[in-house]
Design a protein around this motif. Structure first.
Motif, PDB file in Angstrom:
ATOM      1  N   PHE A  28       0.795  -1.096   0.022  1.00 42.35           N
ATOM      2  CA  PHE A  28      -0.163   0.072   0.007  1.00 42.35           C
ATOM      3  C   PHE A  28       1.056   1.135   0.036  1.00 42.35           C
ATOM      4  O   PHE A  28       1.787   1.418   0.922  1.00 42.35           O
ATOM      5  CB  PHE A  28      -0.795  -0.080   1.134  1.00 42.35           C
ATOM      6  N   PRO A  29       0.704   2.072  -1.105  1.00 44.94           N
ATOM      7  CA  PRO A  29       1.688   3.377  -1.074  1.00 44.94           C
ATOM      8  C   PRO A  29       1.281   4.311   0.009  1.00 44.94           C
ATOM      9  O   PRO A  29       0.075   4.351   0.593  1.00 44.94           O
ATOM     10  CB  PRO A  29       1.319   3.837  -2.613  1.00 44.94           C
ATOM     11  N   HIS A  30       2.120   5.124   0.060  1.00 43.62           N
ATOM     12  CA  HIS A  30       2.196   6.497   0.865  1.00 43.62           C
ATOM     13  C   HIS A  30       1.227   7.558   0.367  1.00 43.62           C
ATOM     14  O   HIS A  30       0.832   7.422  -0.849  1.00 43.62           O
ATOM     15  CB  HIS A  30       3.514   7.004   1.191  1.00 43.62           C
ATOM     16  N   ALA A  31       0.905   8.619   1.057  1.00 43.87           N
ATOM     17  CA  ALA A  31       0.160   9.836   0.337  1.00 43.87           C
ATOM     18  C   ALA A  31       1.006  10.276  -0.467  1.00 43.87           C
ATOM     19  O   ALA A  31       2.264  10.540  -0.588  1.00 43.87           O
ATOM     20  CB  ALA A  31       0.083  10.608   1.605  1.00 43.87           C
ATOM     21  N   GLY A  32       0.154  10.472  -1.700  1.00 48.82           N
ATOM     22  CA  GLY A  32       0.675  10.970  -3.015  1.00 48.82           C
ATOM     23  C   GLY A  32       1.455   9.972  -3.797  1.00 48.82           C
ATOM     24  O   GLY A  32       1.989  10.077  -4.870  1.00 48.82           O
ATOM     25  N   GLY A  33       1.454   8.748  -3.260  1.00 46.32           N
ATOM     26  CA  GLY A  33       2.487   7.596  -3.988  1.00 46.32           C
ATOM     27  C   GLY A  33       1.199   6.883  -4.725  1.00 46.32           C
ATOM     28  O   GLY A  33       0.199   6.862  -4.999  1.00 46.32           O
ATOM     29  N   SER A  34       2.376   5.941  -5.500  1.00 55.01           N
ATOM     30  CA  SER A  34       1.451   5.067  -6.448  1.00 55.01           C
ATOM     31  C   SER A  34       2.160   3.725  -6.480  1.00 55.01           C
ATOM     32  O   SER A  34       3.162   3.636  -5.572  1.00 55.01           O
ATOM     33  CB  SER A  34       1.812   5.635  -7.996  1.00 55.01           C
ATOM     34  N   ALA A  35       1.669   2.852  -7.245  1.00 57.12           N
ATOM     35  CA  ALA A  35       1.865   1.442  -6.858  1.00 57.12           C
ATOM     36  C   ALA A  35       3.542   1.206  -7.325  1.00 57.12           C
ATOM     37  O   ALA A  35       4.205   0.508  -6.870  1.00 57.12           O
ATOM     38  CB  ALA A  35       1.006   0.667  -8.068  1.00 57.12           C
ATOM     39  N   THR A  36       4.015   2.209  -8.446  1.00 55.38           N
ATOM     40  CA  THR A  36       5.356   2.181  -8.736  1.00 55.38           C
ATOM     41  C   THR A  36       6.485   2.254  -7.686  1.00 55.38           C
ATOM     42  O   THR A  36       7.659   1.913  -7.944  1.00 55.38           O
ATOM     43  CB  THR A  36       5.578   2.931  -9.939  1.00 55.38           C
ATOM     44  N   PHE A  37       6.024   2.745  -6.477  1.00 58.89           N
ATOM     45  CA  PHE A  37       6.956   2.955  -5.563  1.00 58.89           C
ATOM     46  C   PHE A  37       7.426   1.498  -4.864  1.00 58.89           C
ATOM     47  O   PHE A  37       8.638   1.454  -4.725  1.00 58.89           O
ATOM     48  CB  PHE A  37       6.148   3.669  -4.220  1.00 58.89           C
ATOM     49  N   TYR A  38       6.584   0.536  -5.215  1.00 57.93           N
ATOM     50  CA  TYR A  38       7.040  -0.785  -4.702  1.00 57.93           C
ATOM     51  C   TYR A  38       7.721  -1.683  -5.817  1.00 57.93           C
ATOM     52  O   TYR A  38       7.968  -2.789  -5.825  1.00 57.93           O
ATOM     53  CB  TYR A  38       5.747  -1.618  -4.343  1.00 57.93           C
ATOM     54  N   PHE A  39       8.213  -1.200  -7.106  1.00 57.52           N
ATOM     55  CA  PHE A  39       8.722  -1.761  -8.129  1.00 57.52           C
ATOM     56  C   PHE A  39      10.110  -2.332  -7.507  1.00 57.52           C
ATOM     57  O   PHE A  39      10.188  -3.772  -7.739  1.00 57.52           O
ATOM     58  CB  PHE A  39       9.086  -0.929  -9.107  1.00 57.52           C
TER      59      PHE A  39
END
Length: 257
Positions: A28-39
């Motif tokens: 689950f991403p942070h505020a303002g974040g997206s799924a690609t944060f976890y790439f």
């Protein structure tokens, strides 16, 4: 492999699909974040774990969709999207706002009789530790200042006015969800909680992080990253990977590896 619905496909991204992995890790991403944060994390964990990264509306390929400004509504939508994936054990990893969303999704699934293996709560104070910050009420400059304080957004975003205008609505909506969130009454989780935090995180003190143990009847362990800020994860993917593998191994008694 799960048979995904159109609704689920809008919410879930798999950058390194691992169909044969016995455990799925929902991120689950942070505020303002997206799924690609976890790439990066997906690359480090596949094929041992199937990483399912949540994509909130109002960003990237969901830019045209209205943002959600309520944690509980967001959690309910994610819970529905995860239904096709609950045929095998799931663990949750949430960073910052994502930890709060993950917690509420975990509560939903426990009520439905499908509890997660465990929850990784990263860079976020416990739901019971409220701060009256009202970041969402700031003007655009104030919102940008709050982002810069966390030191996790690429400076190129701040230098590109068009890009900044594009992402600010999602950021404001997420901060609205965070600032107005209050946990509802109900039983504590029963699953283990693994709390990860940098010791210099401006948004979470060690006491606020350790308070996650108040929200589960299961074991709760706190890991502190010396010298780590709010986005400690960006430079410590290898360490985090080892913790995830270790803890999920413990939660499944080693049966997943």
């Amino acid at each position: 492999m799960a048979t995904t619905s159109e609704h689920s496909n809008r919410w879930i991204r798999r950058f390194r699909p691992a169909d044969d992995a016995p455990v799925g890790l929902v991120c689950f991403p942070h505020a303002g974040g997206s799924a690609t944060f976890y790439f990066p994390l997906a690359g480090a964990l596949s094929p041992r774990l199937d990483v399912l990264a949540v994509q909130y509306p109002g960003r990237q390929d969901r830019l045209s969709e209205p943002c959600l400004e309520d944690i509980h509504e967001l959690a309910d939508r994610v819970t529905a999207a995860l239904e096709p994936w609950t045929g095998r054990p799931l663990a949750f990893f949430g960073h910052s706002m994502g930890a709060t969303v993950a917690y509420e999704v975990a509560r939903n699934l426990e009520r439905a009789g499908k509890p997660p293996l465990g929850l990784f709560a990263s860079g976020r104070r416990a739901p019971s530790r409220y701060r009256d910050q009202a970041v969402h009420r700031r003007d655009d400059d104030g919102l940008v200042a709050a982002l810069k304080e966390l030191n996790g957004t690429d400076e190129a975003v701040f230098d590109d006015e068009e890009l900044l205008r594009m992402v600010l609505p999602a950021i404001r909506a997420d901060y609205t969800a965070v600032d107005t969130y209050r946990p509802r009454e109900g039983p504590r989780l029963s699953c283990p909680v693994s709390v990860l935090v940098g010791d210099s995180d401006p948004g979470t003190t060690l006491e606020e992080a350790d308070a996650w143990r108040e929200h589960t009847t299961g074991p709760c362990e706190l890991t502190v990253f010396p010298g780590g800020g709010h986005f400690y994860l960006n430079s410590r993917t290898e360490q985090v990977t080892k913790i995830v593998v270790r803890d999920i191994g413990a939660w499944t008694q080693g049966s997943w590896a």
